[in-house]
Every structure is written in C-alpha cells, then in structure tokens.
Write a protein that holds these residues in place. Structure first.
Motif, PDB file in Angstrom:
ATOM      1  N   CYS A  27     -17.298  -4.284 -18.027  1.00 42.05           N
ATOM      2  CA  CYS A  27     -17.667  -3.658 -19.290  1.00 42.05           C
ATOM      3  C   CYS A  27     -16.496  -3.768 -20.259  1.00 42.05           C
ATOM      4  CB  CYS A  27     -18.051  -2.193 -19.115  1.00 42.05           C
ATOM      5  SG  CYS A  27     -18.608  -1.465 -20.677  1.00 42.05           S
ATOM      6  N   HIS A  28     -16.770  -4.303 -21.442  1.00 46.68           N
ATOM      7  CA  HIS A  28     -15.744  -4.519 -22.460  1.00 46.68           C
ATOM      8  C   HIS A  28     -15.805  -3.482 -23.580  1.00 46.68           C
ATOM      9  CE1 HIS A  28     -14.621  -8.549 -20.930  1.00 46.68           C
ATOM     10  NE2 HIS A  28     -15.891  -8.619 -20.572  1.00 46.68           N
ATOM     11  N   CYS A  29     -16.634  -2.425 -23.426  1.00 48.64           N
ATOM     12  CA  CYS A  29     -16.774  -1.454 -24.519  1.00 48.64           C
ATOM     13  C   CYS A  29     -15.492  -0.642 -24.707  1.00 48.64           C
ATOM     14  CB  CYS A  29     -17.978  -0.543 -24.296  1.00 48.64           C
ATOM     15  SG  CYS A  29     -17.711   0.831 -23.168  1.00 48.64           S
ATOM     16  N   HIS A 107     -21.055  -9.752 -17.617  1.00 51.44           N
ATOM     17  CA  HIS A 107     -20.201  -9.096 -18.611  1.00 51.44           C
ATOM     18  C   HIS A 107     -21.117  -8.378 -19.595  1.00 51.44           C
ATOM     19  CE1 HIS A 107     -16.293 -11.175 -17.843  1.00 51.44           C
ATOM     20  NE2 HIS A 107     -17.087 -12.116 -17.358  1.00 51.44           N
ATOM     21  N   VAL A 108     -20.781  -7.125 -19.956  1.00 54.98           N
ATOM     22  CA  VAL A 108     -21.544  -6.386 -20.955  1.00 54.98           C
ATOM     23  C   VAL A 108     -20.621  -5.942 -22.097  1.00 54.98           C
ATOM     24  CG1 VAL A 108     -23.322  -5.619 -19.342  1.00 54.98           C
ATOM     25  CG2 VAL A 108     -21.332  -4.161 -19.744  1.00 54.98           C
ATOM     26  N   PHE A 109     -21.237  -5.653 -23.237  1.00 53.70           N
ATOM     27  CA  PHE A 109     -20.537  -5.264 -24.457  1.00 53.70           C
ATOM     28  C   PHE A 109     -19.469  -6.279 -24.856  1.00 53.70           C
ATOM     29  CE2 PHE A 109     -22.217  -1.022 -23.312  1.00 53.70           C
ATOM     30  CZ  PHE A 109     -22.881  -0.752 -24.502  1.00 53.70           C
ATOM     31  N   THR A 110     -19.820  -7.558 -24.749  1.00 55.29           N
ATOM     32  CA  THR A 110     -18.853  -8.601 -25.105  1.00 55.29           C
ATOM     33  C   THR A 110     -18.560  -8.633 -26.601  1.00 55.29           C
ATOM     34  OG1 THR A 110     -20.627 -10.234 -25.205  1.00 55.29           O
ATOM     35  CG2 THR A 110     -19.397 -10.056 -23.123  1.00 55.29           C
ATOM     36  N   ASP A 111     -19.413  -7.999 -27.413  1.00 59.31           N
ATOM     37  CA  ASP A 111     -19.096  -7.933 -28.841  1.00 59.31           C
ATOM     38  C   ASP A 111     -17.877  -7.042 -29.097  1.00 59.31           C
ATOM     39  OD1 ASP A 111     -20.550  -5.660 -28.126  1.00 59.31           O
ATOM     40  OD2 ASP A 111     -21.593  -5.517 -30.047  1.00 59.31           O
ATOM     41  N   PRO A 124     -22.993 -14.518 -16.707  1.00 54.78           N
ATOM     42  CA  PRO A 124     -23.735 -14.240 -17.950  1.00 54.78           C
ATOM     43  C   PRO A 124     -23.019 -13.172 -18.770  1.00 54.78           C
ATOM     44  CG  PRO A 124     -25.202 -14.148 -16.048  1.00 54.78           C
ATOM     45  CD  PRO A 124     -23.802 -14.257 -15.514  1.00 54.78           C
ATOM     46  N   ARG A 125     -23.104 -13.326 -20.090  1.00 49.07           N
ATOM     47  CA  ARG A 125     -22.457 -12.404 -21.010  1.00 49.07           C
ATOM     48  C   ARG A 125     -23.495 -11.843 -21.970  1.00 49.07           C
ATOM     49  NH1 ARG A 125     -18.456 -15.175 -18.838  1.00 49.07           N
ATOM     50  NH2 ARG A 125     -16.284 -14.722 -19.288  1.00 49.07           N
ATOM     51  N   TYR A 126     -23.391 -10.514 -22.206  1.00 49.96           N
ATOM     52  CA  TYR A 126     -24.335  -9.821 -23.079  1.00 49.96           C
ATOM     53  C   TYR A 126     -23.569  -8.999 -24.099  1.00 49.96           C
ATOM     54  CZ  TYR A 126     -27.588 -11.320 -19.554  1.00 49.96           C
ATOM     55  OH  TYR A 126     -28.328 -12.098 -18.711  1.00 49.96           O
ATOM     56  N   GLN A 127     -24.011  -9.033 -25.342  1.00 49.80           N
ATOM     57  CA  GLN A 127     -23.314  -8.337 -26.413  1.00 49.80           C
ATOM     58  C   GLN A 127     -23.409  -6.829 -26.292  1.00 49.80           C
ATOM     59  OE1 GLN A 127     -24.842  -9.956 -30.042  1.00 49.80           O
ATOM     60  NE2 GLN A 127     -23.648 -11.830 -29.848  1.00 49.80           N
ATOM     61  N   ASP A 128     -24.424  -6.323 -25.602  1.00 48.06           N
ATOM     62  CA  ASP A 128     -24.568  -4.879 -25.394  1.00 48.06           C
ATOM     63  C   ASP A 128     -24.807  -4.658 -23.899  1.00 48.06           C
ATOM     64  OD1 ASP A 128     -27.230  -5.669 -24.997  1.00 48.06           O
ATOM     65  OD2 ASP A 128     -27.821  -5.069 -27.016  1.00 48.06           O
ATOM     66  N   ASN A 129     -25.419  -3.548 -23.541  1.00 46.27           N
ATOM     67  CA  ASN A 129     -25.665  -3.310 -22.117  1.00 46.27           C
ATOM     68  C   ASN A 129     -27.147  -3.406 -21.755  1.00 46.27           C
ATOM     69  OD1 ASN A 129     -26.517  -0.921 -23.257  1.00 46.27           O
ATOM     70  ND2 ASN A 129     -25.679   0.360 -21.630  1.00 46.27           N
ATOM     71  N   VAL A 130     -27.925  -4.059 -22.603  1.00 39.19           N
ATOM     72  CA  VAL A 130     -29.328  -4.300 -22.301  1.00 39.19           C
ATOM     73  C   VAL A 130     -29.401  -5.650 -21.585  1.00 39.19           C
ATOM     74  CG1 VAL A 130     -31.654  -4.573 -23.240  1.00 39.19           C
ATOM     75  CG2 VAL A 130     -30.036  -2.987 -24.320  1.00 39.19           C
TER      76      VAL A 130
END
Length: 142
Positions: A27-29, A107-111, A124-130
């Motif tokens: 988690c990158h948040c 990976h989540v919250f990559t934004d 896989p990378r996701y900009q949020d946690n959905v």
C-alpha cells in the motif's frame, strides 16, 4: 489448504494466529506511510474467522470512517487494520513470525506512490484500493 501463521508485536505482549491469507500487497497511501514510517506498507488480507488474538489486548484507533487499526500499547507495533464494512482484517505482514511465507500480489494507491521509491516487480498496480479478487486479477491496471 490452509497454513497457520503466527505473529505479534515487537515486545511480544500481543500474539495472533492466522489460518489463511486471502490476498496481499503493497500500500502506497499516505496514511499507511505515516502509520508505518516507511515508504510503503505490506499487508495481507484475512477473513475475520481466520484471525485470532491469542495473547494480549491491542489498543484500537479509528483511523478512518471504515477502519480500526490495532497496535500494541506497550511497544507501538501496528498489527492490523479491521475493516468495519467487510469481514476483512488486514495484517501488517512485517509482524508475522515468518513473513517469507506470504508474498505480495499487488500494489494499491499507486497514485500516492513516492517518486523516489520504485519497485521493479511485475505485480499489478492500481491507483486506488478497488481491486479485483485475486482469482480474477491479471495484468496491470494503470
């Protein structure tokens, strides 16, 4: 097949057991960064019936509308995040006795990822946690 995992805090005041980790990732948040003091937090999702506290009582903190974080009141180790909406508990994989047994899958919250912290894996990378269920996940969503 389920594999029992054990973990706990730094001072060993709190111990837990886990029967099955459903999903895991980075988690990158910004909240997880502040919580862990690291550029990323590595988590594993456990369905509530498969998580048991076996020693000690963590202090809980409502860090958001949907989540409660559990940590050791003595040493401060952050142990888990309990989602109030789902039946999930996200353990901090660094608190497992053998974190090598659970590999991150996403990976989540990559934004919110820090520009100077780069991981070169092909997860896989996701900009949020959905994110899709691990069974149906493929490729990179960004």
């Amino acid at each position: 097949m389920r594999q029992k995992l054990t973990g706990g805090c730094l001072c060993k005041s709190i111990r837990y057991e886990v029967d099955e980790v459903f999903d895991s990732g980075y988690c990158h948040c910004s909240m997880c960064r502040k919580l862990s003091g690291a550029p990323v937090l590595v988590w594993g999702v456990v369905k509530a019936p498969y998580f048991r506290l076996v020693k000690g009582t963590p202090t809980e903190y409502a860090s958001s509308e949907n989540g409660i974080r559990g940590f050791c009141p003595t040493c401060g180790s952050q142990l888990f995040y309990r989602n109030k909406v789902s039946d999930d508990i996200e353990i901090n994989l660094g608190t497992l006795d053998n974190p090598e047994l659970v590999e991150p899958k996403v990976h989540v919250f990559t934004d919110n990822q820090l520009s100077w912290f780069q991981l070169s894996d092909s997860l896989p990378r996701y900009q949020d946690n959905v994110i899709p269920d691990p069974e149906y996940r493929s490729g990179n969503s960004q």
